[in-house]
Scaffold this motif. Structure first.
Motif, PDB file in Angstrom:
ATOM      1  N   VAL A 233     -30.887   3.863  36.551  1.00 17.24           N
ATOM      2  CA  VAL A 233     -30.114   5.110  36.548  1.00 17.24           C
ATOM      3  C   VAL A 233     -30.159   5.689  35.138  1.00 17.24           C
ATOM      4  CG1 VAL A 233     -27.887   6.224  36.911  1.00 17.24           C
ATOM      5  CG2 VAL A 233     -28.568   4.317  38.387  1.00 17.24           C
ATOM      6  N   LEU A 234     -30.662   6.908  35.022  1.00 16.12           N
ATOM      7  CA  LEU A 234     -30.723   7.617  33.748  1.00 16.12           C
ATOM      8  C   LEU A 234     -29.833   8.848  33.828  1.00 16.12           C
ATOM      9  CD1 LEU A 234     -34.601   7.605  33.136  1.00 16.12           C
ATOM     10  CD2 LEU A 234     -32.932   5.961  32.290  1.00 16.12           C
ATOM     11  N   ILE A 235     -29.040   9.081  32.795  1.00 11.92           N
ATOM     12  CA  ILE A 235     -28.189  10.270  32.742  1.00 11.92           C
ATOM     13  C   ILE A 235     -28.492  11.032  31.460  1.00 11.92           C
ATOM     14  CG2 ILE A 235     -25.825  11.134  32.625  1.00 11.92           C
ATOM     15  CD1 ILE A 235     -24.981   8.918  34.455  1.00 11.92           C
ATOM     16  N   LEU A 236     -28.797  12.320  31.610  1.00 17.69           N
ATOM     17  CA  LEU A 236     -29.142  13.180  30.492  1.00 17.69           C
ATOM     18  C   LEU A 236     -27.962  14.081  30.154  1.00 17.69           C
ATOM     19  CD1 LEU A 236     -31.939  12.170  31.431  1.00 17.69           C
ATOM     20  CD2 LEU A 236     -32.825  14.473  31.011  1.00 17.69           C
ATOM     21  N   GLN A 237     -27.602  14.136  28.873  1.00 17.81           N
ATOM     22  CA  GLN A 237     -26.514  15.008  28.418  1.00 17.81           C
ATOM     23  C   GLN A 237     -26.828  15.546  27.033  1.00 17.81           C
ATOM     24  OE1 GLN A 237     -22.403  13.320  29.819  1.00 17.81           O
ATOM     25  NE2 GLN A 237     -23.744  11.598  29.487  1.00 17.81           N
ATOM     26  N   THR A 238     -26.484  16.797  26.805  1.00 20.06           N
ATOM     27  CA  THR A 238     -26.694  17.380  25.490  1.00 20.06           C
ATOM     28  C   THR A 238     -25.842  16.642  24.459  1.00 20.06           C
ATOM     29  OG1 THR A 238     -27.173  19.534  26.472  1.00 20.06           O
ATOM     30  CG2 THR A 238     -26.582  19.504  24.141  1.00 20.06           C
ATOM     31  N   LYS A 239     -26.461  16.276  23.357  1.00 19.35           N
ATOM     32  CA  LYS A 239     -25.803  15.435  22.358  1.00 19.35           C
ATOM     33  C   LYS A 239     -24.545  16.084  21.787  1.00 19.35           C
ATOM     34  CE  LYS A 239     -26.888  12.829  18.138  1.00 19.35           C
ATOM     35  NZ  LYS A 239     -27.958  12.494  17.176  1.00 19.35           N
ATOM     36  N   GLU A 240     -24.567  17.381  21.634  1.00 19.13           N
ATOM     37  CA  GLU A 240     -23.419  18.105  21.081  1.00 19.13           C
ATOM     38  C   GLU A 240     -22.132  17.791  21.832  1.00 19.13           C
ATOM     39  OE1 GLU A 240     -22.102  22.808  20.630  1.00 19.13           O
ATOM     40  OE2 GLU A 240     -23.550  22.144  22.143  1.00 19.13           O
ATOM     41  N   ASN A 241     -22.229  17.567  23.131  1.00 22.58           N
ATOM     42  CA  ASN A 241     -21.045  17.397  23.972  1.00 22.58           C
ATOM     43  C   ASN A 241     -20.479  15.990  23.971  1.00 22.58           C
ATOM     44  OD1 ASN A 241     -21.095  20.080  24.768  1.00 22.58           O
ATOM     45  ND2 ASN A 241     -22.417  19.660  26.527  1.00 22.58           N
ATOM     46  N   ILE A 242     -21.236  15.010  23.472  1.00 23.42           N
ATOM     47  CA  ILE A 242     -20.776  13.627  23.613  1.00 23.42           C
ATOM     48  C   ILE A 242     -20.776  12.847  22.303  1.00 23.42           C
ATOM     49  CG2 ILE A 242     -21.426  13.464  26.041  1.00 23.42           C
ATOM     50  CD1 ILE A 242     -23.945  11.957  25.193  1.00 23.42           C
ATOM     51  N   VAL A 243     -21.063  13.511  21.190  1.00 27.01           N
ATOM     52  CA  VAL A 243     -21.034  12.817  19.910  1.00 27.01           C
ATOM     53  C   VAL A 243     -19.600  12.769  19.398  1.00 27.01           C
ATOM     54  CG1 VAL A 243     -21.382  14.860  18.439  1.00 27.01           C
ATOM     55  CG2 VAL A 243     -22.247  12.629  17.693  1.00 27.01           C
ATOM     56  N   ALA A 244     -19.260  11.714  18.652  1.00 25.97           N
ATOM     57  CA  ALA A 244     -17.893  11.539  18.175  1.00 25.97           C
ATOM     58  C   ALA A 244     -17.525  12.613  17.155  1.00 25.97           C
ATOM     59  CB  ALA A 244     -17.729  10.154  17.556  1.00 25.97           C
ATOM     60  N   ARG A 245     -16.227  12.888  17.067  1.00 23.94           N
ATOM     61  CA  ARG A 245     -15.740  13.998  16.264  1.00 23.94           C
ATOM     62  C   ARG A 245     -16.092  13.871  14.780  1.00 23.94           C
ATOM     63  NH1 ARG A 245     -11.921  17.830  17.134  1.00 23.94           N
ATOM     64  NH2 ARG A 245     -11.287  16.858  19.091  1.00 23.94           N
ATOM     65  N   GLU A 246     -16.126  12.628  14.278  1.00 28.44           N
ATOM     66  CA  GLU A 246     -16.358  12.478  12.833  1.00 28.44           C
ATOM     67  C   GLU A 246     -17.716  12.998  12.403  1.00 28.44           C
ATOM     68  OE1 GLU A 246     -17.275   8.150  14.375  1.00 28.44           O
ATOM     69  OE2 GLU A 246     -15.786   9.699  14.817  1.00 28.44           O
ATOM     70  N   HIS A 247     -18.657  13.123  13.340  1.00 26.79           N
ATOM     71  CA  HIS A 247     -19.983  13.635  13.002  1.00 26.79           C
ATOM     72  C   HIS A 247     -20.018  15.156  12.984  1.00 26.79           C
ATOM     73  CE1 HIS A 247     -21.397   9.560  13.289  1.00 26.79           C
ATOM     74  NE2 HIS A 247     -21.010   9.477  14.550  1.00 26.79           N
ATOM     75  N   LEU A 248     -18.906  15.796  13.351  1.00 27.66           N
ATOM     76  CA  LEU A 248     -18.835  17.256  13.399  1.00 27.66           C
ATOM     77  C   LEU A 248     -17.862  17.841  12.386  1.00 27.66           C
ATOM     78  CD1 LEU A 248     -18.685  17.579  17.286  1.00 27.66           C
ATOM     79  CD2 LEU A 248     -20.674  18.075  15.868  1.00 27.66           C
ATOM     80  N   THR A 249     -16.874  17.054  11.997  1.00 28.07           N
ATOM     81  CA  THR A 249     -15.756  17.576  11.211  1.00 28.07           C
ATOM     82  C   THR A 249     -16.188  18.141   9.870  1.00 28.07           C
ATOM     83  OG1 THR A 249     -14.283  15.988  12.268  1.00 28.07           O
ATOM     84  CG2 THR A 249     -13.512  17.010  10.232  1.00 28.07           C
ATOM     85  N   TYR A 250     -17.062  17.437   9.153  1.00 28.69           N
ATOM     86  CA  TYR A 250     -17.387  17.818   7.781  1.00 28.69           C
ATOM     87  C   TYR A 250     -18.748  18.498   7.652  1.00 28.69           C
ATOM     88  CZ  TYR A 250     -13.506  14.660   6.981  1.00 28.69           C
ATOM     89  OH  TYR A 250     -12.279  14.061   7.016  1.00 28.69           O
ATOM     90  N   ASP A 251     -19.373  18.785   8.763  1.00 33.21           N
ATOM     91  CA  ASP A 251     -20.686  19.434   8.720  1.00 33.21           C
ATOM     92  C   ASP A 251     -20.721  20.542   9.757  1.00 33.21           C
ATOM     93  OD1 ASP A 251     -23.316  20.206   8.616  1.00 33.21           O
ATOM     94  OD2 ASP A 251     -24.160  18.195   8.871  1.00 33.21           O
ATOM     95  N   LEU A 252     -20.568  21.769   9.297  1.00 31.74           N
ATOM     96  CA  LEU A 252     -20.517  22.899  10.223  1.00 31.74           C
ATOM     97  C   LEU A 252     -21.846  23.129  10.922  1.00 31.74           C
ATOM     98  CD1 LEU A 252     -18.454  25.407   8.032  1.00 31.74           C
ATOM     99  CD2 LEU A 252     -17.634  23.851   9.815  1.00 31.74           C
ATOM    100  N   ASN A 253     -22.902  22.598  10.345  1.00 29.40           N
ATOM    101  CA  ASN A 253     -24.236  22.773  10.940  1.00 29.40           C
ATOM    102  C   ASN A 253     -24.544  21.726  11.993  1.00 29.40           C
ATOM    103  OD1 ASN A 253     -25.871  24.889  10.416  1.00 29.40           O
ATOM    104  ND2 ASN A 253     -27.174  23.842   8.960  1.00 29.40           N
ATOM    105  N   ALA A 254     -23.743  20.653  12.047  1.00 29.28           N
ATOM    106  CA  ALA A 254     -24.061  19.507  12.898  1.00 29.28           C
ATOM    107  C   ALA A 254     -24.135  19.881  14.371  1.00 29.28           C
ATOM    108  CB  ALA A 254     -23.034  18.398  12.683  1.00 29.28           C
ATOM    109  N   ALA A 255     -23.177  20.694  14.831  1.00 30.02           N
ATOM    110  CA  ALA A 255     -23.170  21.059  16.254  1.00 30.02           C
ATOM    111  C   ALA A 255     -24.454  21.770  16.645  1.00 30.02           C
ATOM    112  CB  ALA A 255     -21.963  21.935  16.565  1.00 30.02           C
ATOM    113  N   LYS A 256     -24.930  22.644  15.767  1.00 32.97           N
ATOM    114  CA  LYS A 256     -26.175  23.370  16.045  1.00 32.97           C
ATOM    115  C   LYS A 256     -27.359  22.411  16.123  1.00 32.97           C
ATOM    116  CE  LYS A 256     -28.969  27.217  14.308  1.00 32.97           C
ATOM    117  NZ  LYS A 256     -29.104  28.245  13.241  1.00 32.97           N
ATOM    118  N   VAL A 257     -27.378  21.424  15.229  1.00 37.60           N
ATOM    119  CA  VAL A 257     -28.466  20.432  15.234  1.00 37.60           C
ATOM    120  C   VAL A 257     -28.398  19.572  16.491  1.00 37.60           C
ATOM    121  CG1 VAL A 257     -29.397  18.396  14.067  1.00 37.60           C
ATOM    122  CG2 VAL A 257     -28.647  20.377  12.723  1.00 37.60           C
TER     123      VAL A 257
END
Length: 348
Positions: A273-297
């Protein structure tokens, strides 16, 4: 409703002695006694699966909207036929023309990768679609049309090289599970080898005598069990795209195997069973908080979660980069380095 057998595989009831004797004979002849393997073409995924997808396996592929399930599955089929194998695609969602336009974009991008010339980018799927849907008053033909696009001729030549090995069936209400089995068996008989099979998607396969949404569990159970039987009897891998319950696509939920729509048989019968999801939606918050560009990447990457792997390690998280403009993923996968969460960080 009884399930029909779709092949006449000999020695259905075998002693262990006969199996050992056959294996010994195969080894002495230099043949492969075990399962056949179809590499996926994604290196880390093949490592996870011990080389690729195996004969007799039922692979379920699910994912959120926009994650590129059909794109990923068609790339698996393309990689199989490029390697010299046969593939049969049953498409209930897209026309054959649309799938071929995506393949042209993929092959153009692959040709451009080989030359590595950023000043000469490959034509994308929209450009191929525009050329193929336009009138040709001079009636010069397909080859001339492809010369008008960067790497168009390269793409066409590559597809022509494997075109006899890739079979596309546009599914409709007459494309029942029995018809699918008959078609796959016919291709196997004609080519002398079992093909890899793609069904896009499982919940759309009609079943005689089972109609209506109230019977979806019964229908999906029947289809899933029969696809698994087909994989085992014809000794081929079957990849089936599965729809998810609408609730699992909403805010605040990370998709899991339990979210597949219709029946517990999906998780039980499947080998992978393989499940595909866009990384932006499931990455932990700490990887987004201090980098405004991270969500776009992160939006450019899709996480492939190996939820189940009957003959290997499960709960593996890999990621591949989107190149949907060219109808593909960049084939180099990598292990997810960031922490993923159980639920989405935010909603759009």
């Amino acid at each position: 409703m009884s399930r029909a057998r779709h092949s006449e595989r000999p020695d259905r009831h075998r002693s262990v002695r006969s199996f050992l004797d056959d294996t010994d004979e195969a080894l002495r002849m230099g043949a492969r006694p075990g399962a056949r393997v179809w590499p996926t073409g994604f290196d880390l995924l093949d490592t996870t699966f011990g080389g690729g997808l195996r004969s007799g396996e039922l692979v379920l592929l699910a994912g959120t909207e926009g994650a590129g399930k059909t794109t990923f599955a068609m790339q698996l089929m393309r990689n199989a036929v490029v390697a010299g194998r046969h593939a049969v695609v049953f498409s209930f969602e897209l026309t054959a023309a649309s799938l071929i336009q995506r393949l042209l974009g993929l092959e153009a991008a692959t040709a451009a990768d080989r030359l590595d010339d950023p000043m000469n980018p490959a034509a994308d799927v929209r450009q191929f679609r525009a050329v193929l849907e336009a009138e040709d008053p001079d009636r010069r033909g397909l080859g001339s049309a492809m010369r008008a696009l960067p790497y168009g001729v390269d793409a066409l030549m590559t597809i022509e090289a494997y075109s006899d090995r890739l079979h596309i069936v546009e599914g409709n209400r007459m494309t029942t599970i029995g018809q699918i089995a008959s078609t796959v068996a016919a291709v196997a008989d004609e080519t002398g080898e079992p093909p890899i099979v793609l069904v896009d998607y499982l919940q759309k396969i009609p079943v005689d005598g089972i109609e209506g949404t109230s019977d979806e569990t019964t229908r999906v159970t029947f289809v899933t069990e029969t696809l698994k039987e087909l994989a085992m009897e014809l000794e081929c891998p079957v990849v089936a795209i599965s729809a998810a319950d609408r609730e699992s696509l909403g805010a605040g939920h990370r998709m899991r195997t339990r979210d597949l729509r219709g029946s517990s048989a999906l998780a039980y019968e499947a080998d992978i069973v393989l499940i595909l999801q866009t990384k932006e939606n499931i990455v932990a918050r700490e990887h987004l908080t201090y980098d405004l560009n991270a969500a776009k990447v992160f939006r450019r990457w899709v996480v492939i979660s190996v939820e189940k792997n009957r003959f290997g390690g499960g709960q593996v998280e890999l990621e591949v980069q989107k190149d949907f403009e060219h109808g593909r993923y960049v084939p180099k996968a990598r292990v997810v380095a960031e922490r993923l969460i159980e639920e989405r960080v935010f909603t759009s």
